[in-house]
Design a protein around this motif. Structure first.
Motif, short mmCIF file in Angstrom:
data_model
loop_
_atom_site.label_atom_id
_atom_site.label_comp_id
_atom_site.label_asym_id
_atom_site.label_seq_id
_atom_site.Cartn_x
_atom_site.Cartn_y
_atom_site.Cartn_z
N CYS A 165 1.99 52.36 67.94
CA CYS A 165 2.59 53.63 68.33
C CYS A 165 3.14 54.39 69.19
O CYS A 165 2.97 53.92 70.16
N ALA A 166 4.42 54.60 68.72
CA ALA A 166 5.24 54.96 69.58
C ALA A 166 5.26 57.06 69.63
O ALA A 166 5.53 57.20 70.50
N ARG A 184 11.12 54.36 76.21
CA ARG A 184 9.70 53.37 76.02
C ARG A 184 8.71 53.63 76.90
O ARG A 184 8.79 53.45 77.33
N HIS A 185 7.81 53.14 76.84
CA HIS A 185 6.37 52.99 77.23
C HIS A 185 5.92 54.41 77.28
O HIS A 185 4.99 55.16 78.00
N THR A 186 6.95 55.59 76.63
CA THR A 186 6.45 56.88 76.91
C THR A 186 6.05 57.29 74.96
O THR A 186 6.61 57.01 74.59
N ARG A 187 5.51 58.23 75.57
CA ARG A 187 4.62 59.16 73.48
C ARG A 187 4.62 60.96 74.26
O ARG A 187 3.98 60.89 75.07
N LYS A 190 -1.43 65.20 68.91
CA LYS A 190 -1.37 66.42 69.73
C LYS A 190 -0.64 66.06 71.21
O LYS A 190 -0.69 65.15 71.45
N GLU A 191 0.64 67.52 71.73
CA GLU A 191 1.06 67.13 72.35
C GLU A 191 0.59 66.33 74.13
O GLU A 191 -0.13 66.37 74.07
N LEU A 192 1.41 65.07 74.03
CA LEU A 192 0.93 64.54 75.65
C LEU A 192 2.11 65.36 76.90
O LEU A 192 2.81 65.75 76.36
#
Lengths: 209, 369, 641
Positions: free
Chosen positions: C620-621, C570-573, C638-640
Motif C-alpha cells: 500500500c502506497a 517513494r517510501h512516503t505515505r 487517516k492522514e499521516l
C-alpha cells in the motif's frame, strides 16, 4: 580459478517487479565477475515496476561469453522471491537436477486480487516444487527482511542463502567488497545483516525442504 | 419468477430498449447510476442476483408478493389494484395556490405529510427548464415549485435510493407507476439484507399512460426549431385533443400529438399499470371535471394522511361518481390489455426471458505469461 | 567514482550493454549527447549525465530535436552522440534523411535501440532498414565488449566518411550485462566553432546543407562504397567453424551468442559454421562470398526482418557464385519465425529441422509425467499501488459511462498506455505512437458533420505533451475540433525512470531550469483549461463531465499528481489506510467487491476466507483513493504527518 559445478552454470533469479531481484542478480554477477568468471546477466525489466514477473538469467562460465537467455530446461538453480514465479520458471527452465531456493511469501497478481483467478495453496506449491527439483529450500524471506527493517532486503537474504548452498563460489568477503563498491557506506551494514541471515537459515537448516 | 442480476438487466432491459428511466435500479450500488435522465452502467458487475434486477418493473412484477407485503391481502387482479376508498379531491381552503394541472391534490398531500411530521423529506420531480429533475424537498414552497405534470421520464426513484443509501428514512415519494413499482419491490427487501430498513414514510403514485424520452423529445424540438430553454410550460390535454400546447414567450405553440407520441419511450408500451398500484395513495386527473383529481386510497397509512390533510383544511374530498370509477376502470383495463399483448409480442412472457444469461466480456486481456 | 570513468585500460568489469555503449562513447571523447527516453535506450543518456561533467548531456523534447542538437555539436567540431529507441528514429527520420546528405564534421553516432519481441514497446519496428533508406553505415554489436569497441570506432568511421553512423542495439544486449574490458580514456580538446566560410562542398570549412542534391547524393554513394571497402577487413566480422561446413549460419547482433550457444549445446561444432557480421550496412562482399563458396546450405539468424538475408541474396545474385549450388533458409523459408525476438529455442528448432536432429530428451520428460502443475495465475502488468493513473482512468471511465453517448478515449504512449488493460478499466480504445491520441482526437472531433455525436477524450502524459501532443492540439484549436484532452501529469517521464522534461524546474543533470507550464501553453493556444487532483475523484469527475457536456471546442484537463515511485514520493505515505472489519460486508454488500474486483489496486487484498477486503501493508502506497471508492465507507484513511 575455482572450477564451477557446471560450465556454463545457469542461475535464474525470479520474482515480481519491485522486489529488487535486478539488484540481487547484479550483486551475484559482480561477485563472480570479480573472481574472474565470464558473466552474462539477461533480464527484462521494462514493465517490472508495474507488477509484472521479472526474471534474471545469470550465466557463469570460465570459457566464453554466453547469451542473455538460458535455453529451456537448462537451469541449474532457481532463486525465487515469489512462490508461483518459481513454478512458472520451473515449467520452462526446470530439469530433474535443478535446485530451488524459494521465498514463501506470495504476491498476488491482479487477477487474484480481483477474484477472477485463484492462487495455489502454499502446500500445493511446495509439494510441486519438491517434485520438480532435485533439492529445495523454503523460507519466508519477506518476514525476515521486515524484521531487519524493510521487506526489500529479501533479495539480499536470498543471495546469502544461495551462497550458503555452496552451489557457486560466493563468499562473504567478496560480497562485502562488492557492496562497498556499489552502495553508499550507510547501506552496507543492513545489507550485510541480510546476507548473514540468508546464510544462517541454510546453515542452521531452518529452511523447510 | 426468478431473481437475476445486472447482466440480464443490462442486456434485456437497458440494451433491449425497455427501460423507462424510472431509476429504481440506480444508485443502489457503485455500478448503476442515473445521469442526465438515463441509467448508466459505470463498471461491469457480474453478480448473479441484484436489487437492481429485482427493482426493475420491466423484469417482471410479483404482484402476489407485493400485495401481501404492502396491503396484507391477496392479489385479486383488479385493474385499479387494491384500494380502500376512491374520492374526488382537490386542495383545501387553507392550501397555498400553485400552478396545478388539476386540483393540486398531490401537493396538498405532500405538504400535509411534511407539516404533520408523517415524513421528514419528500422526493419529488422538479423541473430544470423543460427537463424533469428529481429533487428532495422539505418545505411547502419547494413542494409547490415541483407542481405541474411532467411528460418526460425521469429517474426519480434513483434519488430516493440515494437518500436511503445515505441513511434517510421517513421519506415521502411521489412518482409514476414504474417508479413506484420498483420502489415497492425494494421495500420487500428482495435480497433479504440484514441491514434493511424501509425508507418510505408515504408513497404517492401518479396516474400515467406514457412518458416521453427526453432525448427523443429534445431532438424533435430541435427539428421544429424550438429552443427548449424558451418553453415556459407544456400541457398535453387528454383525448380527444389533438395537439400539445407549449407556452413560449411569444405565445402558445401547438404541436400535433401524433408527432409527440412517436417520442414516447418504447418501454411504456409494456407497462400494465395506469394508476400506480403499489402505493399508499394514487392520484390522477378526473376526466369529468378538470378542477378536481381522482384520489385512490390504498393503504391504512394513506387513509390516515388523507384524513389529517382534510382536518387541516389542506385537502377537500368528495365521493366520486360510479361513472367516473367505471371510466377509470375501463381505461386501466385497456392499458393492461395492451401492455400484456405487447409483452407477449416482445417475448417477455416467454419463460426464456427469465433465464440467466451468460455473456462473455469482449475485451479481456488475460495478462502476459 | 563510477567504473565507467576509470582510466585503467585492461581492467574488466561487469557492465550493462548500455553502459558499455557509454564507455565506448567516452573512449571516443564525445562532448555532446542528446536523446529522448525510451526503453531500452534510456540508461545511456541517464548514465552520461550522472558520471561526466565534461560533456553536455540533454534530454531533448523529442528525438528529432535530439538528433539536431547532436548534429550541431558535430558541425561545430565536437564528437556527439544521439540516442533513441526505435520509434524515436521514425520521429527523427526527417532530419536524418537530410543530415545523411549534408554530411557531418566531427564524429557523430546515432545509437538506436530496437526492441524485438516488443518487451517494452507497442510495436516491433526495425531500425536497420533506415541504414539502407538513409544510405548511412550501420554497425551491430554482438556482445558487451563489442558494444564498447564498436561505439568507439563508429566515431572514427563517421569522421573518415563525414557521415553520421548508426549503431543498432537491441533490448537483450542493452539491458543485459556482461564482461567488458576497458580501453583508454582520451583527453580531447573541446573547442566548439562552426566554420562556414569555405567552399560550398568542403566538408570541413563550408556551410553544411543537403543541397546541391545531385552532387551531394553522388558523393554519399561514394562514401558508402568507401565504407564497404573499410568493412571488408573489419575485425567485427568473424567466422568460426569447419572450413567447409555442412551448414553456414549467417548472423549478427546478440543472435550470434544464441547461435554459438545452440551449436555447442547440440554438439554441432563439426557440422555448422557461424559467420557473424558486425558491419551490417553496407554489407561487405568479400567475407560473405568467401564463406558462401565453401558451403551449400545457409541459415540466416537475425531479428526482426530478413535484412542480412535479403542483402546476401542480392550480393549472391550479382556475384560469380553458382546460385543453384546454394540453398538459403531463414525468414523467407519460414525456418525462422517472421515476427518476435530470437531465442535459443528458435535456433534449436531451425537446426533440428535442417539437420534432422533427435528431440532433446529433457524437454520431452520434464515436468515428469504425473506431476501436474497447479494452474499458475498470469501476472498481468498494471498500475502500481498509489498510481495516479488508476484514479484518473477510474474517473474518465465513470464519466464516459455516465454520459452514456458511447464516448471513448484515445490513448498515448507512457505508463498510462496500460489504460487499455483490465487494470485501466479498458478505457483506451486507440493506441499508437507518441502524440497520436491527440491527433486522432482532433480528427474524431471533426466528424459531427457526419453524424458522430460520441464524446471524444484523449490522454497524454506530461512528457508526451511536450514531445508531440502540442502540434495536434494547435491543429485542433485552429480547425475548431471538439474534444477533451486529459493531461496525466505525474511530474516526470515515469515509464522510463523519471527523466526530467521541459515541464519540470530541473534539467538533465538536475540543475535548475525554467519550467514550461502546460496549462499556460494550452491556454495560449486557445484551449479551455482546468487543473484537478486525480485523487479527488468527485472534483475530477465533475470537471470532466462539465467539459464533455460543454458546447464543444478543445478542452484540456490537467490531472496533476506525482507518480507513486517518483523520488519525492517513494517510501512516503499520505494516509494510513485500513479496512473497518465491521463495516465491510464482503459479498453481502452489493458492491461486488468494487475495491478489489474493479479498482484492483495491488495494495488491496481480497480475503475470501473472511469475506472481506484487507490492505496489503507491504505494498500500500497510502494514496487513500480506495477509501473514496468504497460505498460502505469501510475503507478508512487517516492522514499521516
Amino acid at each position: 580459478m575455482i572450477a564451477l559445478n557446471h560450465d556454463p552454470y545457469n542461475l535464474i533469479i525470479t520474482g515480481v517487479g519491485g522486489q529488487g531481484n535486478v539488484i540481487s542478480s547484479r550483486m551475484i554477477g559482480n561477485m563472480l565477475a570479480a573472481k574472474g568468471f565470464q558473466v552474462t546477466i539477461g533480464e527484462t525489466f521494462g514493465a517490472s515496476q508495474r507488477g509484472g514477473a521479472v526474471m534474471s538469467h545469470v550465466r557463469i562460465s570460465s570459457k566464453a561469453t554466453l547469451s542473455p537467455q538460458i535455453p529451456v530446461h537448462q537451469a541449474h538453480m532457481v532463486v525465487s522471491l515469489e512462490p508461483i514465479e518459481t513454478l512458472r520458471v520451473l515449467e520452462s527452465y526446470g530439469n530433474p537436477d535443478v535446485g530451488v531456493i524459494c521465498n514463501t511469501r506470495p504476491t498476488h497478481p491482479i487477477g487474484v486480487i480481483s477474484g477472477r483467478l485463484s492462487y495455489p495453496s502454499t502446500k500445493e506449491i511446495k509439494e510441486t516444487i519438491t517434485r520438480l527439483s532435485a533439492r529445495s529450500w523454503f523460507f519466508d524471506a519477506t518476514a525476515m527482511a521486515t524484521e531487519i527493517g524493510n521487506p526489500i532486503f529479501a533479495n539480499i537474504i536470498m543471495a546469502g542463502a544461495l551462497a550458503a548452498t555452496k552451489e557457486l563460489p560466493l563468499d562473504r568477503n567478496v560480497f562485502e567488497e562488492t557492496l562497498k563498491s556499489k552502495f553508499p557506506p550507510n547501506k552496507v551494514g543492513l545489507n550485510l545483516t541480510a546476507y548473514d541471515q540468508g546464510v544462517g537459515i541454510i546453515n542452521t537448516d531452518n529452511a523447510s525442504h | 419468477m426468478q431473481l437475476l442480476g445486472p447482466t440480464e438487466l443490462s442486456h434485456r432491459i437497458l440494451k433491449g430498449d425497455l427501460c423507462t428511466s424510472c431509476g429504481a435500479c440506480a444508485d443502489l450500488c457503485p455500478y448503476l447510476k442515473s445521469h442526465g435522465g438515463k441509467i448508466a452502467s459505470v463498471f461491469s458487475c457480474d453478480r448473479e442476483t441484484g436489487r437492481c434486477y429485482a427493482a426493475c418493473p420491466k423484469t417482471g412484477v410479483n404482484e402476489t408478493v407485493l400485495s401481501e407485503a404492502l396491503f396484507s391481502t391477496p392479489w385479486r387482479a383488479d385493474p385499479l389494484g387494491h384500494y380502500r376508498k376512491i374520492y374526488m379531491a382537490k386542495q383545501g381552503i387553507k392550501a397555498s395556490k400553485g400552478r396545478f394541472q388539476n386540483g393540486g391534490t398531490v401537493s396538498a398531500l405532500v405538504i400535509a405529510a411534511l407539516e404533520q411530521g408523517v415524513i421528514d423529506k419528500a422526493v419529488l420531480t422538479g423541473s430544470d427548464g423543460i427537463m424533469p429533475r428529481p429533487r428532495i424537498v422539505t418545505t411547502p414552497e419547494q413542494v409547490l415549485e415541483c407542481a405541474a405534470s411532467k411528460y418526460i421520464a425521469a429517474p426519480t426513484a434513483a434519488r430516493l435510493n440515494r437518500a436511503a443509501t445515505e441513511g434517510d428514512t421517513n421519506l415521502g415519494m411521489v412518482g409514476t407507476p414504474c417508479q413506484m413499482t420498483g420502489l415497492a419491490t425494494l421495500r420487500t427487501n428482495p435480497l433479504a439484507r440484514s441491514d434493511f430498513k424501509d425508507p418510505m414514510g408515504i408513497a404517492i403514485g401518479l396516474f400515467c399512460t406514457w412518458a416521453l424520452s427526453g432525448e427523443g423529445f429534445l431532438s424533435y424540438l430541435d427539428q421544429q426549431k424550438i429552443d427548449p430553454s424558451a418553453i415556459r410550460s407544456m400541457d398535453i390535454p387528454p383525448p380527444p385533443a389533438e395537439n400539445a400546447r407549449l407556452t413560449l414567450a411569444e405565445g402558445v405553440k401547438k404541436l400535433p400529438l401524433d408527432e409527440i407520441r412517436k417520442r414516447v419511450l418504447p418501454g411504456c408500451s409494456v407497462c400494465p399499470d395506469m394508476t400506480a398500484l403499489w402505493t399508499d395513495l394514487s392520484v390522477g386527473a378526473l376526466e369529468e371535471n378538470p378542477e378536481w383529481n381522482t384520489l385512490i386510497v390504498r393503504s391504512e397509512r394513506g387513509e390516515a394522511l388523507v384524513n389529517r390533510a382534510v382536518e387541516a383544511g389542506l385537502l377537500e374530498i368528495r365521493p366520486i361518481s360510479q361513472t367516473s370509477v367505471d371510466n377509470l376502470t375501463l381505461a386501466a383495463t385497456n392499458k393492461r390489455k395492451r401492455a400484456l399483448a405487447a409483452q407477449e409480442r416482445l417475448g417477455m412472457l416467454d419463460p426464456a426471458f427469465q433465464n440467466p444469461l451468460e455473456i462473455q466480456p469482449k475485451q479481456t486481456i488475460m495478462g502476459f505469461r | 567514482m563510477s567504473l565507467l570513468t576509470r582510466d585503467n585500460p585492461g581492467e574488466t568489469h561487469l557492465m550493462m550493454g548500455n553502459e558499455a555503449i557509454v564507455r565506448g562513447a567516452l573512449e571516443a571523447g564525445i562532448s555532446v549527447a542528446a536523446g529522448y527516453p525510451g526503453t531500452p535506450s534510456s540508461e545511456i543518456i541517464e548514465t552520461l549525465a550522472k558520471i561526466s561533467d565534461d560533456i553536455y548531456t540533454e534530454w531533448s523534447v523529442n528525438e528529432k530535436v535530439a538528433l539536431e542538437v547532436a548534429a550541431a555539436a558535430s558541425f561545430a567540431g565536437l564528437r556527439s552522440l544521439a540516442v533513441m529507441k526505435q520509434p524515436g528514429v521514425n520521429v527523427a527520420a526527417d532530419f536524418l534523411m537530410h543530415l545523411a546528405l549534408s554530411g557531418v564534421r566531427a564524429g557523430m553516432v546515432i545509437v538506436a535501440a530496437d526492441d524485438p519481441g516488443a518487451l517494452s514497446s507497442v510495436n516491433e519496428g526495425e531500425t536497420r532498414l533506415y541504414a539502407k533508406l538513409m544510405e548511412i553505415p550501420m554497425l551491430e554489436p554482438g556482445n558487451f565488449q563489442e558494444a564498447r569497441q564498436m561505439t568507439c570506432w563508429a566515431f572514427e568511421l563517421s569522421e573518415t566518411l563525414h557521415m553520421p553512423v548508426l549503431v543498432r542495439t537491441v533490448t537483450r544486449l542493452s539491458h543485459a550485462s556482461g564482461n567488458v574490458t576497458l580501453g583508454k580514456l582520451p583527453k580531447p580538446d573541446r573547442k566548439a566553432f562552426f566554420q562556414f566560410n569555405g567552399d560550398m562542398l568542403d566538408p570541413m570549412e563550408g556551410p553544411i546543407m543537403s543541397p546541391p542534391v545531385g552532387i551531394k547524393h553522388d558523393s554519399q554513394q561514394k562514401k558508402l562504397e568507401q565504407a564497404a571497402q573499410l568493412f571488408e577487413d573489419s575485425p567485427f566480422n568473424t567466422y568460426g567453424g569447419p572450413e567447409s561446413p555442412e551448414l553456414l549460419i549467417i548472423t549478427t547482433s546478440i543472435c550470434d551468442l544464441y547461435s554459438k550457444e545452440v551449436v555447442a549445446l547440440l554438439n554441432l561444432e563439426d557440422r555448422v559454421g557461424i559467420l557473424k557480421i558486425g558491419t551490417t550496412w553496407p554489407l561487405p562482399a568479400q567475407p560473405v562470398l568467401e564463406r558462401l563458396a565453401r558451403t551449400r546450405n545457409v541459415l540466416f539468424v537475425e531479428e526482426v526482418q530478413p535484412f542480412i538475408e535479403e542483402a546476401v541474396k542480392v550480393l549472391v545474385a550479382g556475384s560469380h557464385l553458382d546460385l543453384s549450388s546454394l540453398t538459403f533458409y531463414g525468414k523467407y523459408s519460414r525456418h525462422i519465425p517472421t515476427a518476435g525476438e530470437m531465442t535459443p529455442e528458435r535456433v534449436t528448432a531451425a537446426l533440428s529441422t535442417l539437420l534432422q536432429l533427435e528431440p532433446d530428451p529433457v524437454s520431452q520428460d520434464y515436468p515428469p509425467r504425473g506431476t501436474a502443475l497447479p494452474p499458475i495465475p498470469p501476472r498481468e502488468i498494471s498500475f502500481c499501488p498509489g498510481c495516479p493513473h488508476r484514479a484518473s482512468f477510474f474517473s474518465i471511465n465513470t464519466v464516459l459511462q455516465l454520459d452514456n453517448r458511447q464516448g471513448f478515449t484515445c490513448g498515448d504512449i507512457g505508463c498510462y498506455s496500460m489504460g487499455m488493460l483490465p487494470g485501466g478499466f479498458f478505457t483506451l480504445k486507440t493506441l499508437h505512437s507518441m502524440g497520436s491520441g491527440s491527433g486522432l482526437a482532433s480528427g474524431f472531433g471533426k466528424l459531427e458533420k457526419f453524424g458522430m455525436n460520441q464524446p471524444v477524450v484523449a490522454v497524454c502524459g506530461d512528457s508526451t505533451f511536450f514531445h508531440s501532443a502540442m502540434p495536434p492540439l494547435v491543429n485542433a484549436v485552429h480547425n475548431r475540433s471538439s474534444f477533451t484532452l486529459v493531461v496525466l501529469d505525474n511530474s516526470g517521464t515515469a515509464m522510463t525512470g523519471f527523466q526530467p522534461h521541459p515541464g519540470l524546474p530541473v534539467d538533465t543533470k538536475g540543475d535548475q531550469a525554467p519550467p514550461i507550464d502546460i496549462e499556460k501553453v494550452c491556454r495560449a493556444m486557445g484551449a479551455t483549461t482546468r487543473t484537478c487532483d486525480p485523487f479527488d475523484l468527485e472534483a475530477t469527475q465533475k470537471q470532466l463531465l462539465e467539459f464533455i457536456n460543454g458546447d464543444g471546442g478543445v478542452r484540456v484537463l490537467i490531472l496533476k499528481q506525482a507518480c507513486a515511485l517518483s523520488p519525492e514520493k517513494r517510501h512516503t505515505r499520505a494516509f494510513e489506510v485500513t479496512v473497518d472489519p465491521d463495516s465491510c460486508l464482503g459479498e453481502a454488500c452489493g458492491c461486488n467487491r468494487i475495491c478489489t474486483r474493479v479498482f484492483s489496486c495491488p495494495g488491496l487484498l481480497w480475503d475470501a476466507e473472511n469475506n472481506q477486503a484487507t490492505i496489503n501493508d507491504v505494498l500500500c502506497a497510502g494514496c487513500g483513493v480506495c477509501a473514496s471508492v468504497c460505498p460502505q465507507n469501510a475503507i478508512q484513511r487517516k492522514e499521516l504527518p
